[in-house]
Design an enzyme around this catalytic site. Sequence first.
Site, PDB file in Angstrom:
ATOM      1  N   ASP A  93       0.858  -1.182   0.000  1.00 31.75           N
ATOM      2  CA  ASP A  93       0.000   0.000   0.000  1.00 31.75           C
ATOM      3  C   ASP A  93       0.899   1.238   0.000  1.00 31.75           C
ATOM      4  O   ASP A  93       2.083   1.171   0.315  1.00 31.75           O
ATOM      5  CB  ASP A  93      -0.955  -0.025   1.200  1.00 31.75           C
ATOM      6  N   ASP A 128      -3.943   7.118  -3.585  1.00 32.33           N
ATOM      7  CA  ASP A 128      -5.345   7.527  -3.635  1.00 32.33           C
ATOM      8  C   ASP A 128      -5.731   8.175  -2.311  1.00 32.33           C
ATOM      9  O   ASP A 128      -5.091   7.946  -1.288  1.00 32.33           O
ATOM     10  CB  ASP A 128      -6.262   6.339  -3.957  1.00 32.33           C
ATOM     11  N   CYS A 276     -14.625 -21.574  20.056  1.00 35.42           N
ATOM     12  CA  CYS A 276     -13.764 -21.910  18.928  1.00 35.42           C
ATOM     13  C   CYS A 276     -12.878 -23.086  19.317  1.00 35.42           C
ATOM     14  O   CYS A 276     -12.531 -23.240  20.489  1.00 35.42           O
ATOM     15  CB  CYS A 276     -12.898 -20.692  18.579  1.00 35.42           C
ATOM     16  N   CYS A 278     -10.000 -23.821  17.307  1.00 37.55           N
ATOM     17  CA  CYS A 278      -8.779 -23.733  16.511  1.00 37.55           C
ATOM     18  C   CYS A 278      -7.611 -24.205  17.383  1.00 37.55           C
ATOM     19  O   CYS A 278      -7.768 -24.360  18.595  1.00 37.55           O
ATOM     20  CB  CYS A 278      -8.580 -22.304  16.012  1.00 37.55           C
ATOM     21  N   CYS A 281      -7.157 -22.008  20.531  1.00 35.98           N
ATOM     22  CA  CYS A 281      -8.189 -22.113  21.562  1.00 35.98           C
ATOM     23  C   CYS A 281      -8.190 -23.504  22.198  1.00 35.98           C
ATOM     24  O   CYS A 281      -8.445 -23.651  23.397  1.00 35.98           O
ATOM     25  CB  CYS A 281      -9.556 -21.766  20.973  1.00 35.98           C
TER      26      CYS A 281
HETATM   27  N1  GUN Z   1      -6.362   1.070   3.236  1.00 32.33           N
HETATM   28  C1  GUN Z   1      -7.594   1.175   3.754  1.00 32.33           C
HETATM   29  N2  GUN Z   1      -8.379   1.935   2.948  1.00 32.33           N
HETATM   30  C2  GUN Z   1      -7.621   2.310   1.911  1.00 32.33           C
HETATM   31  C3  GUN Z   1      -7.872   3.084   0.733  1.00 32.33           C
HETATM   32  O1  GUN Z   1      -8.968   3.582   0.498  1.00 32.33           O
HETATM   33  N3  GUN Z   1      -6.830   3.225  -0.148  1.00 32.33           N
HETATM   34  C4  GUN Z   1      -5.598   2.673   0.077  1.00 32.33           C
HETATM   35  N4  GUN Z   1      -4.629   2.845  -0.822  1.00 32.33           N
HETATM   36  N5  GUN Z   1      -5.350   1.949   1.179  1.00 32.33           N
HETATM   37  C5  GUN Z   1      -6.338   1.771   2.078  1.00 32.33           C
HETATM   38 ZN    ZN Z   2      -9.719 -20.091  18.166  1.00 26.81          ZN
END
Ligand code: GUN
Ligand code: ZN
Length: 575
Positions: A93, A128, A276, A278, A281
């Site tokens: 990201d 963005d 749970c 898993c 747990c």
């Molecule tokens: N992580 C959570 N929401 C967003 C988003 O709208 N854009 C980007 N690039 N990362 C995010």
């Molecule tokens: Zn669990």
Amino acid sequence: MGSRLSFEVKAKDIGARVGLLEIGGKKIETPALMPVVNPRREVLSPRELREEFNVSAVMTNAYILLRDEELRGEVLDKGVHGLLGFDGVVATDSGSFQLMQYGNVLTSNKEIIGFQNKIGSDIGSFLDIPSMPDAFKARAEEQLDLTLERAKEARGVADFIVNAGIQGSSYLDLRARAAKEIGEDFRLCAVGGIVGIMEDYRFSDLVDIIATVKKNIPLDRVVHAFGLGHPMVFSLAAALGCDLFDSAAYALYARDGRYLTAMGTLHLDNLSYLPCCCPVCSRYGLELKELEGDEKVRELARHNLYVSFEELARVKQAIHEGSLWNLLSVRLRSHPLLLSALQSLSEHGEWLSTLDRITGKSSFYHLGPEAEHRTEVINVRERLKRVDSKRTIKMPPFGDVPVELSSIYPFVSYMAPDSVGREEVYAQVRDIDRLRAMMDYQFGSGAGSLIPERVRIKNSRRTGRMRWVYLDGELFASLRASDNWIIPKEKMALSLREKFPYPLLRVSVDDEAKPFVEEGKSVFCKFVLEIDDNLRCMDEVLVVDKDDNLIRVGTLHLSPREVMDYNKGMAVRVR
Ligand code: GUN
Ligand code: ZN
């Protein structure tokens, strides 16, 4: 750029699909969950994620890597895969999340794109701008315009698959505009700016936003729901056609002592029992509460991932068997605000019903008033208009269903709280009348008249149900064992072509594909010229050439709009 992504649909239900996504030769089965790894404070390492959860894709944050001097040197040296010790798909990201949290970031769109190029991200993002869910419209619009400029800037310079953010806050006209523009240029579209909506449990808005995006992008686009990592919404988001999720939630929630379940979030401190089994747990039981520090966070994060992947598997199984609505009816009753999503879903029902399949093997469970708006019900009601019958059975929410149709989906597997035995009714109907009604239902009003009194019907010895239909000594049709659907043979297909004018019941294909289809090979989307919009996924279709000569009969593998939007993958499985 963008050319290294391929996406093929394997199974469909409602708007959901199980797909095979390939990025640079690495395969991911969708819907997929990409756990987010914070390179500064790893809760679980990507290698552990791979070994314990068979994770094929992870997400990390390029902005953090860029801004941390030590990490920056290391990642520029080793690449992001080397840094993480993970050879699967790595998505990064761009700092948009930090932008949303802190209002500004210390990088530019160009810089963060260039950086993601350098570190070798498989999937990356431009910068963005996620607008707040209740931003003023003028502000959201301004932020969207800038986002779209940045998207243009990314085009052609990104060496990775761009995870292209679609913004627009809660304004659906802005979302539609963003989706149209982004959907045209990018193969991986991300619904962005929905973390706040999710945190506020505004599920009805969430449905409207995702549906608006989906309606405005080509259906072959892979859709990522940014920051949607809570298993309670996987079935809902998948039903609307989301293919990728990322979860930082498993780790963030663990830090707060929050215990995820597919029905919502619990607080570990409040639990007297662990709902749970898993490995975490099972091993610790309530002693999980007594763990401390990093160990507690780690173990709780593992549990959170176990339930997330369990729910994802449940969703994929439901898509495969066509029971996603049954699952939705249960899941959306986990919280009153989730129930509000049902109302919004019903408002998008007409659209969703064009994507849904028309037959299947699963049971139809009448589980509540929302059944009225289920996509199967919308499709079935439309088809019931084609059938004329004097004897009907009341089957809410379908209405009055001809007894002749009692052996096909969904009537055969219909279960309501007051269901009564239908076997008796079945026995009272002549096979030929049943066949005629089924013809009308499947192919259109009047198709039943193609079954003359002299046909010979052979029944299965095991089930007693119709299996083969002969006309003048020749096999005219067979009935599929799994759902009793009529499969026309050549002679019936020719009669159907005669009875129903072009383009009804047709998928017409390019001359280039004709020799392959003649041999019995599948029809691929890119060779389809035209398709009848009234058809539904799983319908039996006539494959014809551009002059309407019958080539073959086959089963439609996608919805009509998907067939037209896809350039790759199967449209019709030819017999
Ligand atoms: N992580 C959570 N929401 C967003 C988003 O709208 N854009 C980007 N690039 N990362 C995010
Ligand atoms: Zn669990």
